[in-house]
Design a protein around this motif. Structure first.
Motif, PDB file in Angstrom:
ATOM      1  N   ILE A 125      -9.412   6.601   9.639  1.00 26.42           N
ATOM      2  CA  ILE A 125     -10.422   5.700   9.091  1.00 26.42           C
ATOM      3  C   ILE A 125     -11.711   5.560   9.761  1.00 26.42           C
ATOM      4  O   ILE A 125     -12.706   5.827   9.242  1.00 26.42           O
ATOM      5  CB  ILE A 125      -9.847   4.552   8.429  1.00 26.42           C
TER       6      ILE A 125
ATOM      7  N   ALA B  30       0.859  -1.170   0.162  1.00 24.84           N
ATOM      8  CA  ALA B  30      -0.037   0.026  -0.011  1.00 24.84           C
ATOM      9  C   ALA B  30       0.771   1.325  -0.045  1.00 24.84           C
ATOM     10  O   ALA B  30       0.410   2.310  -0.437  1.00 24.84           O
ATOM     11  CB  ALA B  30      -0.852  -0.028   1.289  1.00 24.84           C
TER      12      ALA B  30
ATOM     13  N   ALA C 182      -8.324   1.099   4.068  1.00 30.05           N
ATOM     14  CA  ALA C 182      -9.599   0.788   4.511  1.00 30.05           C
ATOM     15  C   ALA C 182     -10.207  -0.397   4.901  1.00 30.05           C
ATOM     16  O   ALA C 182     -10.924  -0.861   5.649  1.00 30.05           O
ATOM     17  CB  ALA C 182     -10.720   2.010   3.683  1.00 30.05           C
ATOM     18  N   THR C 183      -9.817  -1.211   3.717  1.00 25.94           N
ATOM     19  CA  THR C 183     -10.405  -2.699   3.780  1.00 25.94           C
ATOM     20  C   THR C 183      -9.801  -3.408   4.715  1.00 25.94           C
ATOM     21  O   THR C 183     -10.496  -4.219   5.636  1.00 25.94           O
ATOM     22  CB  THR C 183      -9.889  -3.518   2.355  1.00 25.94           C
ATOM     23  N   TRP C 184      -8.526  -3.177   5.011  1.00 26.35           N
ATOM     24  CA  TRP C 184      -7.721  -3.911   6.129  1.00 26.35           C
ATOM     25  C   TRP C 184      -8.261  -3.363   7.712  1.00 26.35           C
ATOM     26  O   TRP C 184      -8.490  -4.151   8.328  1.00 26.35           O
ATOM     27  CB  TRP C 184      -6.239  -3.052   5.907  1.00 26.35           C
TER      28      TRP C 184
ATOM     29  N   ARG D 272     -11.474  12.526   7.641  1.00 27.60           N
ATOM     30  CA  ARG D 272     -11.493  12.012   6.275  1.00 27.60           C
ATOM     31  C   ARG D 272     -10.371  12.990   5.546  1.00 27.60           C
ATOM     32  O   ARG D 272     -10.161  12.557   4.397  1.00 27.60           O
ATOM     33  CB  ARG D 272     -12.712  12.360   5.793  1.00 27.60           C
TER      34      ARG D 272
ATOM     35  N   ARG E 152      -5.698   4.115  -0.277  1.00 28.72           N
ATOM     36  CA  ARG E 152      -6.865   4.193   0.697  1.00 28.72           C
ATOM     37  C   ARG E 152      -7.864   3.045   0.516  1.00 28.72           C
ATOM     38  O   ARG E 152      -8.115   2.746   1.733  1.00 28.72           O
ATOM     39  CB  ARG E 152      -7.472   5.477   0.184  1.00 28.72           C
ATOM     40  N   THR E 153      -7.982   2.428  -0.576  1.00 22.77           N
ATOM     41  CA  THR E 153      -8.681   1.189  -0.553  1.00 22.77           C
ATOM     42  C   THR E 153      -8.069   0.154   0.222  1.00 22.77           C
ATOM     43  O   THR E 153      -8.954  -0.738   1.055  1.00 22.77           O
ATOM     44  CB  THR E 153      -9.041   1.060  -2.193  1.00 22.77           C
ATOM     45  N   ILE E 154      -6.970  -0.144   0.060  1.00 18.70           N
ATOM     46  CA  ILE E 154      -6.144  -1.206   0.842  1.00 18.70           C
ATOM     47  C   ILE E 154      -6.293  -1.039   2.203  1.00 18.70           C
ATOM     48  O   ILE E 154      -6.540  -1.762   2.954  1.00 18.70           O
ATOM     49  CB  ILE E 154      -4.750  -1.388   0.299  1.00 18.70           C
TER      50      ILE E 154
ATOM     51  N   LYS F 290      -3.139   7.946  -1.621  1.00 22.43           N
ATOM     52  CA  LYS F 290      -3.499   7.800  -3.150  1.00 22.43           C
ATOM     53  C   LYS F 290      -4.874   6.757  -3.017  1.00 22.43           C
ATOM     54  O   LYS F 290      -5.130   6.190  -1.972  1.00 22.43           O
ATOM     55  CB  LYS F 290      -2.568   7.052  -3.867  1.00 22.43           C
ATOM     56  N   LYS F 291      -5.551   6.759  -4.170  1.00 20.54           N
ATOM     57  CA  LYS F 291      -7.011   6.304  -4.112  1.00 20.54           C
ATOM     58  C   LYS F 291      -6.544   4.546  -3.911  1.00 20.54           C
ATOM     59  O   LYS F 291      -7.218   4.097  -2.810  1.00 20.54           O
ATOM     60  CB  LYS F 291      -7.815   6.367  -5.265  1.00 20.54           C
ATOM     61  N   SER F 292      -5.724   4.000  -4.513  1.00 21.19           N
ATOM     62  CA  SER F 292      -5.425   2.673  -4.425  1.00 21.19           C
ATOM     63  C   SER F 292      -5.093   2.164  -2.934  1.00 21.19           C
ATOM     64  O   SER F 292      -5.226   1.437  -2.273  1.00 21.19           O
ATOM     65  CB  SER F 292      -4.344   2.154  -5.546  1.00 21.19           C
TER      66      SER F 292
END
Length: 352
Positions: A291, A279, A320-322, A305, A316-318, A312-314
């Protein structure tokens, strides 16, 4: 250490390591100021140097403010006139960090160990080892029957003791992996030591210096321990073929579960650092609070927020999922451990 390579942040981050080993993140401006402070230059000299490198005018008053209000609280610099270099600044003291550190191999000995095993990280050697590991796994699980040596060991308690003794060099050899991988990638490994993780003894390798090399080198270092588990299991399989003793295969069988455990990203094991480097975020635990607060409406939620928006968006996705997956699991695991702590201690005493 310089710029954090492969960063998951929209703005570049810079890494500095204090004398007490704590790593902190700095903006480019703070990094330039810190790297210009040498105990000799005055604020005007530092201002001229920083202005030339930063590309914008920075005054001596700006430098004084940044040093006193930003760098000193972080422990990157010490106040003028202070005789000791000891920092008086906060440290990360998370519940899920190791406690009671004890050094087993200092930096000099670790460097010697790392040089000895660095050749194992050459691409050709890695390919050979992984091909041998796949062949061993297919033979053990598909043809021989992996549970058979385990049952033989359980039937003879003295063999179980031998398998337990074999796990000690396996744990130590695991730590040689990150040290040698970091050395192979151009980083300088630190010490190898041990401590307590919650209530369990655990070992660690200081590879902080890998923050200044590329993402590929960091991931190689993260995988170094698991890779050395594989090398150790191949050694155990070789000893089985040489002696015919089943406890060597039992150690190989248990080694697979050790690897699976290490790859779990829930706590500060190898999988946690692998995910963090994928990430581009060096401290995933530091992102839990913003988060979670970002899910709450109101001023605090907006501030959280905004902080997360720096990713970066990628990334942030990783992250947040974690967070949304692992936080409930970590809470459940800690509750389970604490609930069973009296029974665990009683069992340990009785077993001893």
């Amino acid at each position: 250490h310089g710029e954090y390579q492969g960063s998951g942040f929209t703005e570049p981050k810079y890494i500095a390591r204090r004398g007490d080993g704590q790593v902190v993140q700095l903006s480019r401006l703070l990094y330039l100021v810190a790297s210009s402070v040498d105990g000799v230059r005055d604020t005007e000299s530092i201002a001229h140097r920083v202005s030339a490198r930063f590309g914008r005018e920075v005054s001596g008053e700006n430098i004084r403010f940044l040093v006193e209000k930003k760098l000193e609280p972080l422990g990157v610099t010490v106040p003028e006139g202070q005789e000791s270099d000891e920092v008086d600044a906060p440290r990360s003291d998370l519940l899920l960090a190791l406690k009671g550190h004890r050094v087993i191999f200092d930096e000099r000995r670790t460097a010697r160990i790392a040089r000895t095993f660095a050749w194992l990280h050459r691409p050709v050697v890695v390919l050979v080892m992984m091909a041998a590991a796949v062949a061993m796994g297919v033979w053990l699980f598909a043809f021989y029957g992996a549970i058979e040596p385990v049952l033989e060991v359980l039937d003879q308690p003295v063999l179980f003791l031998i398998v337990f003794v074999l796990t000690v060099p396996c744990l130590l050899f695991h730590e040689f992996g990150p040290a040698s991988a970091g050395k192979y990638g151009g980083a300088r490994p630190g010490c190898i030591g041990c401590g307590l993780f919650l209530i369990w003894p655990s070992m660690y390798t200081d590879v902080t210096d890998v923050y200044r090399i590329g993402r590929g080198g960091r991931i190689r270092t993260d995988l170094g321990g698991v890779y050395f588990n594989v090398v150790f299991m191949l050694g155990m399989a070789g000893l089985y073929f040489a002696t015919g003793e089943p406890f060597f295969l039992a150690a190989v069988y248990l080694g697979h579960f050790e690897i699976l455990e290490q790859l779990m990203p829930a706590v500060r094991l190898d999988g946690y650092y692998i995910l963090g480097d994928l990430a581009g975020v060096p401290d995933l635990y530091g992102k839990i609070k913003p988060i979670l607060l970002g899910l709450v409406p109101g001023r605090k939620g907006r501030a959280a927020r905004k902080e997360v928006a720096g990713l970066k968006k990628s990334a942030r996705t990783i992250v947040a999922t974690w967070v949304l997956t692992m936080v409930p699991l970590i809470i459940g695991e800690m509750a389970y451990a604490l609930w069973n702590l009296p029974r665990i201690i009683a069992t340990m005493v009785r077993s001893m």
